[in-house]
Motif scaffolding. Structure first.
Motif, PDB file in Angstrom:
ATOM      1  N   ALA A 191      85.603  28.158  30.909  1.00  0.00           N
ATOM      2  CA  ALA A 191      84.338  29.141  31.296  1.00  0.00           C
ATOM      3  C   ALA A 191      84.726  30.216  30.337  1.00  0.00           C
ATOM      4  CB  ALA A 191      84.545  29.412  32.563  1.00  0.00           C
TER       5      ALA A 191
ATOM      6  N   PRO B 218      79.010  20.424  27.990  1.00  0.00           N
ATOM      7  CA  PRO B 218      79.988  20.941  28.901  1.00  0.00           C
ATOM      8  C   PRO B 218      81.452  20.369  28.777  1.00  0.00           C
ATOM      9  CG  PRO B 218      78.532  19.391  30.060  1.00  0.00           C
ATOM     10  CD  PRO B 218      78.149  19.486  28.386  1.00  0.00           C
TER      11      PRO B 218
ATOM     12  N   THR C 200      70.507  30.521  25.074  1.00  0.00           N
ATOM     13  CA  THR C 200      71.844  30.972  24.562  1.00  0.00           C
ATOM     14  C   THR C 200      72.892  31.145  25.619  1.00  0.00           C
ATOM     15  OG1 THR C 200      71.062  33.233  24.492  1.00  0.00           O
ATOM     16  CG2 THR C 200      71.224  32.002  22.510  1.00  0.00           C
ATOM     17  N   ARG C 201      72.437  31.161  27.093  1.00  0.00           N
ATOM     18  CA  ARG C 201      73.203  31.492  27.976  1.00  0.00           C
ATOM     19  C   ARG C 201      74.298  30.641  28.176  1.00  0.00           C
ATOM     20  NH1 ARG C 201      69.203  28.076  29.781  1.00  0.00           N
ATOM     21  NH2 ARG C 201      70.416  26.131  30.183  1.00  0.00           N
ATOM     22  N   GLN C 202      75.472  30.906  29.156  1.00  0.00           N
ATOM     23  CA  GLN C 202      76.445  30.015  29.299  1.00  0.00           C
ATOM     24  C   GLN C 202      75.995  29.462  30.741  1.00  0.00           C
ATOM     25  OE1 GLN C 202      80.355  31.825  29.751  1.00  0.00           O
ATOM     26  NE2 GLN C 202      81.334  29.862  30.146  1.00  0.00           N
ATOM     27  N   THR C 203      76.324  28.191  31.098  1.00  0.00           N
ATOM     28  CA  THR C 203      75.762  27.600  32.127  1.00  0.00           C
ATOM     29  C   THR C 203      77.102  26.856  32.859  1.00  0.00           C
ATOM     30  OG1 THR C 203      73.714  26.960  31.349  1.00  0.00           O
ATOM     31  CG2 THR C 203      74.139  26.145  33.361  1.00  0.00           C
TER      32      THR C 203
ATOM     33  N   LYS D  14      73.418  36.052  30.694  1.00  0.00           N
ATOM     34  CA  LYS D  14      74.581  35.472  29.765  1.00  0.00           C
ATOM     35  C   LYS D  14      74.967  34.424  30.579  1.00  0.00           C
ATOM     36  CE  LYS D  14      74.694  39.245  26.992  1.00  0.00           C
ATOM     37  NZ  LYS D  14      73.395  39.966  27.521  1.00  0.00           N
ATOM     38  N   VAL D  15      75.386  34.407  31.808  1.00  0.00           N
ATOM     39  CA  VAL D  15      75.865  33.409  32.563  1.00  0.00           C
ATOM     40  C   VAL D  15      75.074  32.880  33.696  1.00  0.00           C
ATOM     41  CG1 VAL D  15      77.864  32.472  33.740  1.00  0.00           C
ATOM     42  CG2 VAL D  15      77.994  34.373  31.973  1.00  0.00           C
TER      43      VAL D  15
ATOM     44  N   GLY E 127      83.868  30.516  26.995  1.00  0.00           N
ATOM     45  CA  GLY E 127      82.254  30.611  26.884  1.00  0.00           C
ATOM     46  C   GLY E 127      81.698  29.303  26.760  1.00  0.00           C
ATOM     47  N   ARG E 128      82.358  28.255  27.174  1.00  0.00           N
ATOM     48  CA  ARG E 128      81.782  26.946  27.274  1.00  0.00           C
ATOM     49  C   ARG E 128      81.035  26.805  28.519  1.00  0.00           C
ATOM     50  NH1 ARG E 128      85.436  21.840  25.980  1.00  0.00           N
ATOM     51  NH2 ARG E 128      83.652  20.927  26.279  1.00  0.00           N
ATOM     52  N   ASP E 129      80.101  25.826  28.348  1.00  0.00           N
ATOM     53  CA  ASP E 129      79.340  25.357  29.630  1.00  0.00           C
ATOM     54  C   ASP E 129      80.291  24.370  30.397  1.00  0.00           C
ATOM     55  OD1 ASP E 129      77.132  26.617  28.857  1.00  0.00           O
ATOM     56  OD2 ASP E 129      75.848  24.777  28.420  1.00  0.00           O
TER      57      ASP E 129
END
Length: 523
Positions: free
Chosen positions: A36, A203, A178-181, A149-150, A39-41
């Motif tokens: 996380a 992910p 482009t959000r991180q999930t 963003k998240v 910046g990864r899902d």
DNA sequence: AAAAAAC
């Protein structure tokens, strides 16, 4: 061993974590926090009680550390299935973000729009919401998700159960791709799989073992019960419940009692109060302020017994609940795991006792098959003195539960056997049914979890030595019963409290969670 | 068959 301080979390977060007294992250925390922060899902497959909440709040706070929210454009979003869970995440956020300037808003139903609107207008870094209320805000056009963003989805499988998946999809679509999930689910049903394939990109997948059933901290038991007659059964069942509570003695410092129906939650709660127990109900028909207050009292130890529907089954974290009583066998086996997971948290000991009537036998068989173990049969504390107990039970019966209809459909004579027989039948029947697990019964979900039931106990066919097991259980039960006489639970009772070394940063185990909502409501 | 969640 990995420490929180090894995880690249911001100093402010680390300081707040340190103050909770924990230094060692749980597996899901290690597994989720590292990717996380890159910046990864993240796709986390884990139950509550594994430390999930901190697994996403800590990196979130770190990631949001710099930058500031603009009006009506929150920078992050957390979705939870129930209001209580959302409130709990908010409490976690407050605790871990205390040294930051991050702002948050809690958007849940049953509360006024006004305060929520005000916060949104000011601009919030973190939005924590239940789907319904969030969509409501979105449709009123006061809230825009294009700056998110998240995004976190918590308890996705429960969202699925509750029919929220379309809402979740809708919300996903309103956030930038482009959000991180960060996405968490206890199971990977096909529908969940589909969602993650659609909305997550490459992910990091973290899976931790099921929490509750493999949790040896929880001592389980079931009492097979049959009323002396159909109309008397409900009152006798409540009597049995009281006796089960009393039999636990001082070991039971507080308890959650789960019923399948809201009406029964009310009835059982009233009945317990009538008999001098300190109990209060919680379910979805009670207004939110009432729910919040009751939960608060329970957390503050002002309330000893919480009688609950499944609104309280998942995720809710009250430290040190010593007992869970299942007044009814849950109709979804999965819920059993969640319900009993309210006790035995964070390394503490817990006890989970269930009442099973003849009508529940099918569900009970499902439960045992799901947890893949035989739940020890307990002798009823009413024992052979059932008639006396039944007589004592007549002074029970709060008005509301007088049977309205007098439909006395007489059951076949076979049903009139003593409870013990019924219990054995149930056990026998359940063993017969075991093998059919392999049968290709419709290609529906439900079974999706089977492959990843990665518990270390292999696929030992239970029917291998059923008689042997039964005897063992019987012996255990007797022993247990003998111990009861002196109000104890056996030898380990002595260590009960000494042993309770609290480990891991389980979902919300840190002390702040025990604070009342009022105390936390600052900000 | 029931529970949860928006007004």
């Amino acid at each position: 061993m990995t420490k929180f301080s090894d995880l690249n979390l911001s100093d402010k977060v680390l300081k707040a974590v340190a103050e909770t007294g924990y230094d060692t992250p749980t597996p899901i925390q290690v597994g989720a926090i590292v990717p996380a922060l890159e910046g990864r899902d993240v796709l986390g497959i884990a139950q509550t009680g594994t430390g999930k909440t901190a697994a996403f709040t800590l990196p979130m706070i770190t990631l949001l550390g710099r930058g500031r929210a603009r009006a009506r454009m929150p920078r992050s979003l957390v979705l939870a299935p129930t209001r209580e869970l959302a409130a709990q995440v908010a409490a976690n956020f407050d605790a871990y973000a205390k040294y930051t300037k991050l702002s948050k808003a809690l958007l849940i139903g049953g509360t006024s729009f006004k305060d929520q609107d005000k916060l949104i207008d000011k601009g919030v870094d973190v939005l924590i919401a239940t789907p319904g209320r969030l969509l409501d805000h979105l449709e009123r056009g006061k809230l825009i998700l294009t700056d998110v963003k998240v995004m976190v989805v918590d308890e996705a499988d429960r969202m699925l159960d509750m029919g929220f998946i379309p809402d979740i999809e809708e919300i996903f679509k309103r956030t930038p791709f482009t959000r991180q999930t960060l996405f968490f689910s206890a199971t990977m049903a096909p529908e969940i799989e589909r969602i993650t394939n659609t909305f997550l990109s490459n992910p990091a997948k973290i899976e931790v073992a099921r929490a509750a059933t493999t949790n040896t901290n929880i001592k389980q038991g079931v009492v097979m019960f049959k009323g002396s007659s159909k109309p008397k059964e409900p009152a006798e069942k409540r009597d049995l419940l009281r006796q089960l509570i009393v039999a636990e003695g001082d070991a039971c410092t507080n308890a959650i009692i789960f019923c399948n129906r809201k009406s029964d939650v009310d009835i059982v709660s009233k009945s317990l109060n009538k008999h001098g127990f300190n109990a209060a109900p919680i379910h979805g028909d009670l207004d939110q302020s009432h729910r919040t207050r009751t939960l608060e009292q329970f957390r503050d130890n002002e309330l000893k017994i919480l009688v609950a529907s499944d609104v309280a089954a998942r995720g809710l974290d009250i430290p040190a609940v010593t007992h869970v009583f299942n007044f009814d066998v849950p109709s979804h086996a999965e819920d059993y795991v969640h319900r009993i997971g309210r006790t035995g948290r964070a390394g503490r000991k817990g006890t989970a006792i269930m009442i099973c009537t003849s009508r529940d036998e099918k569900n009970f068989a499902d439960v045992e098959s799901l947890v893949n173990e035989q739940i020890p049969r307990l002798d009823s504390p009413m024992g052979k003195a059932a008639p006396a107990a039944a007589a004592a039970a007549t002074d029970d019966a709060p008005k509301t539960e007088r049977p309205k209809r007098t439909r006395t459909r007489r059951k076949p004579a076979a049903d009139d056997k003593p409870a013990a027989d019924t219990a054995q039948q149930a056990a026998a029947q359940q063993q017969q049914e075991q093998p059919k697990d392999e049968a290709p019964r419709e290609a529906k979900p439900r079974r999706e979890r089977a492959p990843r039931q990665q518990t270390p106990r292999e696929d030992t066919p239970r029917e291998a030595a059923p008689q042997q097991q039964r005897n063992d259980n019987q012996r255990d039960n007797n022993q247990r019963d003998n111990n009861r006489g002196r109000g104890g639970r056996g030898n380990n009772n002595n260590n009960r409290h000494n042993d309770n070394k609290v480990v891991g940063l389980g979902d919300d185990t840190p002390a702040f969670i025990a604070l009342s909502f009022a105390d936390r409501a600052k900000v």
